[in-house]
Write an enzyme that holds these catalytic residues in place. Structure first.
Site, PDB file in Angstrom:
ATOM      1  N   ASP A 173       0.797  -1.229   0.000  1.00 52.45           N
ATOM      2  CA  ASP A 173       0.000   0.000   0.000  1.00 52.45           C
ATOM      3  C   ASP A 173       0.829   1.278   0.000  1.00 52.45           C
ATOM      4  O   ASP A 173       0.318   2.351  -0.316  1.00 52.45           O
ATOM      5  CB  ASP A 173      -0.945   0.015   1.204  1.00 52.45           C
ATOM      6  CG  ASP A 173      -1.929  -1.143   1.187  1.00 52.45           C
ATOM      7  OD1 ASP A 173      -2.344  -1.537   0.078  1.00 52.45           O
ATOM      8  OD2 ASP A 173      -2.283  -1.650   2.267  1.00 52.45           O
TER       9      ASP A 173
ATOM     10  N   GLU B  73      -6.888   7.843 -18.178  1.00 54.73           N
ATOM     11  CA  GLU B  73      -7.461   9.166 -18.419  1.00 54.73           C
ATOM     12  C   GLU B  73      -8.168   9.746 -17.196  1.00 54.73           C
ATOM     13  O   GLU B  73      -8.249  10.965 -17.034  1.00 54.73           O
ATOM     14  CB  GLU B  73      -8.456   9.102 -19.589  1.00 54.73           C
ATOM     15  CG  GLU B  73      -7.823   8.964 -20.947  1.00 54.73           C
ATOM     16  CD  GLU B  73      -7.333   7.557 -21.256  1.00 54.73           C
ATOM     17  OE1 GLU B  73      -6.579   7.399 -22.233  1.00 54.73           O
ATOM     18  OE2 GLU B  73      -7.707   6.606 -20.526  1.00 54.73           O
TER      19      GLU B  73
ATOM     20  N   GLU C 256      -9.300   1.375  -3.924  1.00 54.53           N
ATOM     21  CA  GLU C 256     -10.303   0.582  -3.212  1.00 54.53           C
ATOM     22  C   GLU C 256     -10.912   1.370  -2.046  1.00 54.53           C
ATOM     23  O   GLU C 256     -10.411   2.404  -1.630  1.00 54.53           O
ATOM     24  CB  GLU C 256      -9.683  -0.717  -2.692  1.00 54.53           C
ATOM     25  CG  GLU C 256      -8.637  -0.518  -1.614  1.00 54.53           C
ATOM     26  CD  GLU C 256      -8.074  -1.829  -1.100  1.00 54.53           C
ATOM     27  OE1 GLU C 256      -8.668  -2.884  -1.364  1.00 54.53           O
ATOM     28  OE2 GLU C 256      -7.028  -1.786  -0.429  1.00 54.53           O
TER      29      GLU C 256
END
EC number: 2.7.1.11
Length: 322
Positions: free
Chosen positions: A128, A188, A223
């Site tokens: 992480d 994008e 997430e």
């Protein structure tokens, strides 16, 4: 000072942990210490899953993903009586120093043992990249490369079908995996906990990208933001009339052979940890900051569990959205 040193990995596994284990054991032996491997994290102390490193093939594990000595989440370790039991067991074996590899939960557990007299050094092992005062954690680079490879493959098929893909990556509450992978793949649209967009806002941007002549659009999401990834993708398709698919990269981000960067980072941090133990130091966390291996008080690190992403990286990402 006791010559016995414990080594454990805790929390979510991360590529490069095995390299840390191997170099911790080898460095300990080179300094005249007796390294012990503790299996399955802090729970392994309580369960007495402790083995002399000489009885384990630690030399051949650096190139493998995961952690060869196991890991676990052990919330019971927050209880003082469990911590006291751990200190008692370590003392019985003669282990007075401990090197822990993991994330913020691992750091907190190690700090509690430090306060109770066990000499503790912590290494940042988590994909992480959410540990304060280190630019990179062990495992982040490998996980990032896994994500980039996945998105690159999605881009190939998305281009063929004029499609939009919504990709969710790990990171808990840290945006680094999403941010860095978006930069590397040219995604994008990026959605993170500091840049939350509604389906309507995303749909408008998707339409703008296709209006520019782009054959595909990738939306990268951290997430723990969306309640339902598939429903989000379906809503974008409904609003744009453009074929939209979703993919949760999932636990593949934690697996795979560690990159050369992660292996070398783990080795350097492991050697620094043993240097500190040889100096009878405790309560310190190893970091890689501004291109150098450094140390900080664990107490300072755990007081700020979520890192701030480098401003330059954020600026680069803005450019990538055009």
């Amino acid at each position: 000072m006791s010559k016995k040193i414990g080594i454990l990995t805790s929390g979510g596994d991360a590529p490069g942990m095995n390299s840390a284990i191997s170099f911790l054991a080898k460095s300990a032996l080179s300094l005249g210490f007796e390294p012990y491997l503790i299996f399955d994290g802090y729970s392994g102390i309580i369960a007495r899953k402790i083995l002399p490193a000489k009885n384990f093939p630690y030399n051949g594990i650096s190139s493998f993903g995961g952690t060869a000595i196991g890991s676990s989440r052990f919330p019971e370790f927050k209880k003082e009586e469990v911590q006291n039991k751990a200190v008692e067991i370590l003392s019985e074996i003669g282990i007075s120093s401990l090197v822990v590899v993991g994330g913020d939960g691992t750091y907190n557990g190690g700090y509690k043992l430090h306060l109770k007299g066990i000499k503790v050094i912590a290494l940042p092992g988590t994909i992480d990249n959410d540990i304060q005062f280190t630019d990179y954690t062990i495992g982040f680079d490998t996980a990032l490369n896994t994500i980039v490879e996945t998105i690159d493959k999605l881009r190939d098929t998305a281009n063929s079908h004029r499609r939009c893909f919504v990709v969710e990556v790990m990171g808990r509450h840290c945006q680094d995996l999403a941010l860095y992978s978006a930069i590397a793949t040219g995604s994008e649209i990026l959605i993170t906990n500091t840049n939350i967009l509604t389906p309507e806002e995303v749909s408008q941007r998707v339409l703008e990208q296709f209006a520019k002549g782009k054959p595909s659009v990738i939306v990268t999401i951290t997430e723990n933001i969306l309640p339902n990834l598939k429903e989000f993708a379906a809503k974008i398709e409904e609003l744009t009339k453009i074929s939209t698919r979703s993919l949760e990269v999932g636990h593949t981000q934690r697996g795979g052979r560690p990159s050369a960067f992660d292996r070398i980072l783990a080795a350097k941090m492991a050697m620094k940890a043993m240097e500190l133990i040889n100096q009878d130091k405790s309560g310190l966390a190893i970091s890689y900051l501004d291109g150098k291996i450094q140390t900080f008080d664990i107490a300072k690190v755990v007081s700020k569990p979520v890192r701030k992403t480098n401003d330059l990286v954020l600026e680069i990402n803005k450019i990538n959205q055009n």
